[in-house]
Design a protein around this motif. Sequence first.
Motif, PDB file in Angstrom:
ATOM      1  N   GLN A 106       0.814  -1.223   0.000  1.00  4.41           N
ATOM      2  CA  GLN A 106       0.000   0.000   0.000  1.00  4.41           C
ATOM      3  C   GLN A 106       0.842   1.265   0.000  1.00  4.41           C
ATOM      4  O   GLN A 106       0.355   2.340  -0.335  1.00  4.41           O
ATOM      5  CB  GLN A 106      -0.957  -0.023   1.200  1.00  4.41           C
ATOM      6  N   LYS A 107       2.087   1.135   0.335  1.00  7.58           N
ATOM      7  CA  LYS A 107       2.992   2.286   0.317  1.00  7.58           C
ATOM      8  C   LYS A 107       3.552   2.544  -1.082  1.00  7.58           C
ATOM      9  O   LYS A 107       4.005   3.644  -1.397  1.00  7.58           O
ATOM     10  CB  LYS A 107       4.144   2.042   1.301  1.00  7.58           C
ATOM     11  N   ALA A 108       3.520   1.515  -1.923  1.00  6.20           N
ATOM     12  CA  ALA A 108       4.205   1.570  -3.209  1.00  6.20           C
ATOM     13  C   ALA A 108       3.458   2.388  -4.271  1.00  6.20           C
ATOM     14  O   ALA A 108       2.231   2.345  -4.362  1.00  6.20           O
ATOM     15  CB  ALA A 108       4.427   0.157  -3.740  1.00  6.20           C
ATOM     16  N   ASP A 109       4.237   3.122  -5.075  1.00  5.37           N
ATOM     17  CA  ASP A 109       3.712   3.808  -6.255  1.00  5.37           C
ATOM     18  C   ASP A 109       3.909   2.957  -7.509  1.00  5.37           C
ATOM     19  O   ASP A 109       3.135   3.058  -8.469  1.00  5.37           O
ATOM     20  CB  ASP A 109       4.437   5.149  -6.464  1.00  5.37           C
ATOM     21  N   HIS A 110       4.958   2.132  -7.487  1.00  6.65           N
ATOM     22  CA  HIS A 110       5.284   1.281  -8.631  1.00  6.65           C
ATOM     23  C   HIS A 110       5.810  -0.053  -8.114  1.00  6.65           C
ATOM     24  O   HIS A 110       6.382  -0.119  -7.019  1.00  6.65           O
ATOM     25  CB  HIS A 110       6.343   1.933  -9.518  1.00  6.65           C
ATOM     26  N   ILE A 111       5.630  -1.100  -8.917  1.00 10.25           N
ATOM     27  CA  ILE A 111       6.176  -2.418  -8.593  1.00 10.25           C
ATOM     28  C   ILE A 111       7.093  -2.853  -9.728  1.00 10.25           C
ATOM     29  O   ILE A 111       6.741  -2.745 -10.908  1.00 10.25           O
ATOM     30  CB  ILE A 111       5.058  -3.469  -8.415  1.00 10.25           C
ATOM     31  N   ILE A 112       8.280  -3.350  -9.377  1.00 13.36           N
ATOM     32  CA  ILE A 112       9.179  -3.965 -10.344  1.00 13.36           C
ATOM     33  C   ILE A 112       9.290  -5.440  -9.984  1.00 13.36           C
ATOM     34  O   ILE A 112       9.738  -5.792  -8.888  1.00 13.36           O
ATOM     35  CB  ILE A 112      10.568  -3.301 -10.349  1.00 13.36           C
ATOM     36  N   HIS A 113       8.849  -6.290 -10.899  1.00 11.82           N
ATOM     37  CA  HIS A 113       8.780  -7.735 -10.632  1.00 11.82           C
ATOM     38  C   HIS A 113       9.935  -8.451 -11.320  1.00 11.82           C
ATOM     39  O   HIS A 113       9.934  -8.633 -12.536  1.00 11.82           O
ATOM     40  CB  HIS A 113       7.434  -8.268 -11.136  1.00 11.82           C
ATOM     41  N   LEU A 114      10.935  -8.848 -10.528  1.00 12.14           N
ATOM     42  CA  LEU A 114      12.125  -9.532 -11.039  1.00 12.14           C
ATOM     43  C   LEU A 114      12.218 -10.980 -10.580  1.00 12.14           C
ATOM     44  O   LEU A 114      13.070 -11.724 -11.067  1.00 12.14           O
ATOM     45  CB  LEU A 114      13.401  -8.810 -10.564  1.00 12.14           C
ATOM     46  N   ALA A 115      11.381 -11.381  -9.640  1.00  9.97           N
ATOM     47  CA  ALA A 115      11.544 -12.670  -8.963  1.00  9.97           C
ATOM     48  C   ALA A 115      11.479 -13.858  -9.921  1.00  9.97           C
ATOM     49  O   ALA A 115      10.660 -13.891 -10.838  1.00  9.97           O
ATOM     50  CB  ALA A 115      10.489 -12.820  -7.873  1.00  9.97           C
ATOM     51  N   GLY A 116      12.354 -14.821  -9.671  1.00 12.55           N
ATOM     52  CA  GLY A 116      12.347 -16.054 -10.449  1.00 12.55           C
ATOM     53  C   GLY A 116      13.609 -16.855 -10.193  1.00 12.55           C
ATOM     54  O   GLY A 116      14.700 -16.292 -10.087  1.00 12.55           O
ATOM     55  N   ALA A 117      13.476 -18.169 -10.110  1.00 20.27           N
ATOM     56  CA  ALA A 117      14.637 -19.039  -9.899  1.00 20.27           C
ATOM     57  C   ALA A 117      15.596 -18.927 -11.079  1.00 20.27           C
ATOM     58  O   ALA A 117      15.175 -18.771 -12.228  1.00 20.27           O
ATOM     59  CB  ALA A 117      14.173 -20.488  -9.738  1.00 20.27           C
ATOM     60  N   GLY A 118      16.899 -18.981 -10.802  1.00 20.94           N
ATOM     61  CA  GLY A 118      17.915 -18.825 -11.838  1.00 20.94           C
ATOM     62  C   GLY A 118      17.804 -19.899 -12.915  1.00 20.94           C
ATOM     63  O   GLY A 118      17.740 -21.089 -12.616  1.00 20.94           O
TER      64      GLY A 118
ATOM     65  N   SER B 207       7.150 -21.915 -11.805  1.00 22.88           N
ATOM     66  CA  SER B 207       6.279 -21.538 -10.686  1.00 22.88           C
ATOM     67  C   SER B 207       6.813 -20.335  -9.922  1.00 22.88           C
ATOM     68  O   SER B 207       6.034 -19.499  -9.436  1.00 22.88           O
ATOM     69  CB  SER B 207       6.089 -22.713  -9.731  1.00 22.88           C
ATOM     70  N   SER B 208       8.140 -20.207  -9.813  1.00 31.68           N
ATOM     71  CA  SER B 208       8.711 -19.065  -9.082  1.00 31.68           C
ATOM     72  C   SER B 208       8.356 -17.752  -9.760  1.00 31.68           C
ATOM     73  O   SER B 208       8.257 -16.707  -9.105  1.00 31.68           O
ATOM     74  CB  SER B 208      10.228 -19.207  -8.976  1.00 31.68           C
ATOM     75  N   ARG B 209       8.132 -17.787 -11.068  1.00 28.32           N
ATOM     76  CA  ARG B 209       7.749 -16.589 -11.807  1.00 28.32           C
ATOM     77  C   ARG B 209       6.231 -16.396 -11.820  1.00 28.32           C
ATOM     78  O   ARG B 209       5.724 -15.326 -11.486  1.00 28.32           O
ATOM     79  CB  ARG B 209       8.282 -16.675 -13.245  1.00 28.32           C
ATOM     80  N   ALA B 210       5.517 -17.442 -12.196  1.00 27.74           N
ATOM     81  CA  ALA B 210       4.069 -17.331 -12.343  1.00 27.74           C
ATOM     82  C   ALA B 210       3.361 -17.187 -10.994  1.00 27.74           C
ATOM     83  O   ALA B 210       2.446 -16.374 -10.847  1.00 27.74           O
ATOM     84  CB  ALA B 210       3.537 -18.548 -13.095  1.00 27.74           C
ATOM     85  N   ASP B 211       3.791 -17.968  -9.994  1.00 27.55           N
ATOM     86  CA  ASP B 211       3.126 -17.906  -8.687  1.00 27.55           C
ATOM     87  C   ASP B 211       3.396 -16.588  -7.973  1.00 27.55           C
ATOM     88  O   ASP B 211       2.529 -16.062  -7.268  1.00 27.55           O
ATOM     89  CB  ASP B 211       3.567 -19.069  -7.806  1.00 27.55           C
ATOM     90  N   SER B 212       4.608 -16.047  -8.152  1.00 29.32           N
ATOM     91  CA  SER B 212       4.904 -14.756  -7.527  1.00 29.32           C
ATOM     92  C   SER B 212       4.101 -13.645  -8.196  1.00 29.32           C
ATOM     93  O   SER B 212       3.620 -12.721  -7.525  1.00 29.32           O
ATOM     94  CB  SER B 212       6.401 -14.458  -7.594  1.00 29.32           C
ATOM     95  N   ALA B 213       3.925 -13.732  -9.521  1.00 32.56           N
ATOM     96  CA  ALA B 213       3.097 -12.748 -10.221  1.00 32.56           C
ATOM     97  C   ALA B 213       1.637 -12.863  -9.771  1.00 32.56           C
ATOM     98  O   ALA B 213       0.955 -11.854  -9.587  1.00 32.56           O
ATOM     99  CB  ALA B 213       3.207 -12.943 -11.725  1.00 32.56           C
ATOM    100  N   ARG B 214       1.184 -14.102  -9.593  1.00 29.12           N
ATOM    101  CA  ARG B 214      -0.194 -14.316  -9.134  1.00 29.12           C
ATOM    102  C   ARG B 214      -0.410 -13.703  -7.758  1.00 29.12           C
ATOM    103  O   ARG B 214      -1.460 -13.099  -7.482  1.00 29.12           O
ATOM    104  CB  ARG B 214      -0.500 -15.823  -9.107  1.00 29.12           C
TER     105      ARG B 214
ATOM    106  N   THR C   4       8.199 -20.803 -20.752  1.00 26.62           N
ATOM    107  CA  THR C   4       8.395 -20.149 -19.457  1.00 26.62           C
ATOM    108  C   THR C   4       8.122 -18.654 -19.573  1.00 26.62           C
ATOM    109  O   THR C   4       7.409 -18.072 -18.741  1.00 26.62           O
ATOM    110  CB  THR C   4       9.827 -20.378 -18.942  1.00 26.62           C
ATOM    111  N   CYS C   5       8.680 -18.027 -20.604  1.00 24.01           N
ATOM    112  CA  CYS C   5       8.476 -16.587 -20.798  1.00 24.01           C
ATOM    113  C   CYS C   5       7.007 -16.263 -21.073  1.00 24.01           C
ATOM    114  O   CYS C   5       6.481 -15.257 -20.588  1.00 24.01           O
ATOM    115  CB  CYS C   5       9.350 -16.077 -21.943  1.00 24.01           C
TER     116      CYS C   5
END
Length: 304
Positions: free
Chosen positions: A62-74, A90-97, A143-144
């Motif tokens: 709730q504090k954020a103005d913008h989100i940068i989503h980088l998470a994902g297993a190498g 799953s590390s990418r899709a589930d975190s986005a979800r 994956t992408c």
Amino acid sequence: MACILITGGTGLVGKALTAFLTGKGHEVIILTRDITGKTAGNGASFAKWDVKKQELDIAALQKADHIIHLAGAGVMEKKWTEAYKKEIVSSRADSARLLVNSLQQNSNKVRSVISASAIGWYQPTGTVHTEEEPADTSFLGETCRLWEESVEPVTALGKRLVKFRIGIVLSKHGGALKEFMTPLKLGVAAILGNGKQMISWIHITDLCRLFLFAIENEKTGGAYNAAAPAPVNNKTLTLTLAKKMKRFYIPVHVPSFILKIMLGGRSIEILKSTDASCKKIMDAGFAFEFNTIDAAVEDLVKRN
């Protein structure tokens, strides 16, 4: 100045991006699984999330103005077993979800979501790739596709969405450049396969600048290739690095079959040509600081 929430903020790109954004006066909140004993300072802080439990710190959101989503297993860090391939996706899709659901279920002031993707999206056609092309049907292509689709619902929530299909990131702190430099320190310029495969690359500084550009320019939206204007083949990159390091070296071709034995499915990405056009993001007004591999490698070697 803006408050920017970053997932994957403890990785190679995330660390550089945090330093870059706080250096510009922005506040950064890094979502991480374990905040025990972690302190950031300099305009950055940590907040907790748990992707498996689908939980995150709502106050931070709730504090954020913008989100940068980088998470994902190498992608290249471990052997592609079936279990690890599932983790990569799953590390990418589930975190986005988790991000999408949290934005949907809680009041917030988030204006834009900037999500990482990768040039693994593209098929190995030998042509210059533009953002309109469909995803490859290979593992990384799929994956992408799933990665991008998983974050797409934020647009239905009225959030501007930018997706960067990132090329090979060149950084002095690790990643591909470190892998190229390791044999060179032993006097071996390891050219992979026939060395003719094209590499779309980007200097870490330009990648950080791209994320800030997307935040500041509200007309940007959709997918963009995050790769420098002058891709090079594997042999050129390796020999350029060798010359800039000013070391004695012997060029050695590592046969494709050896790479396939050593790396399994990951060898496909190392041997694949990917020439990704950056025309779309340049037409949007972005100017690369490091346009050539000579300039990029000279800067990074100088800093080592």
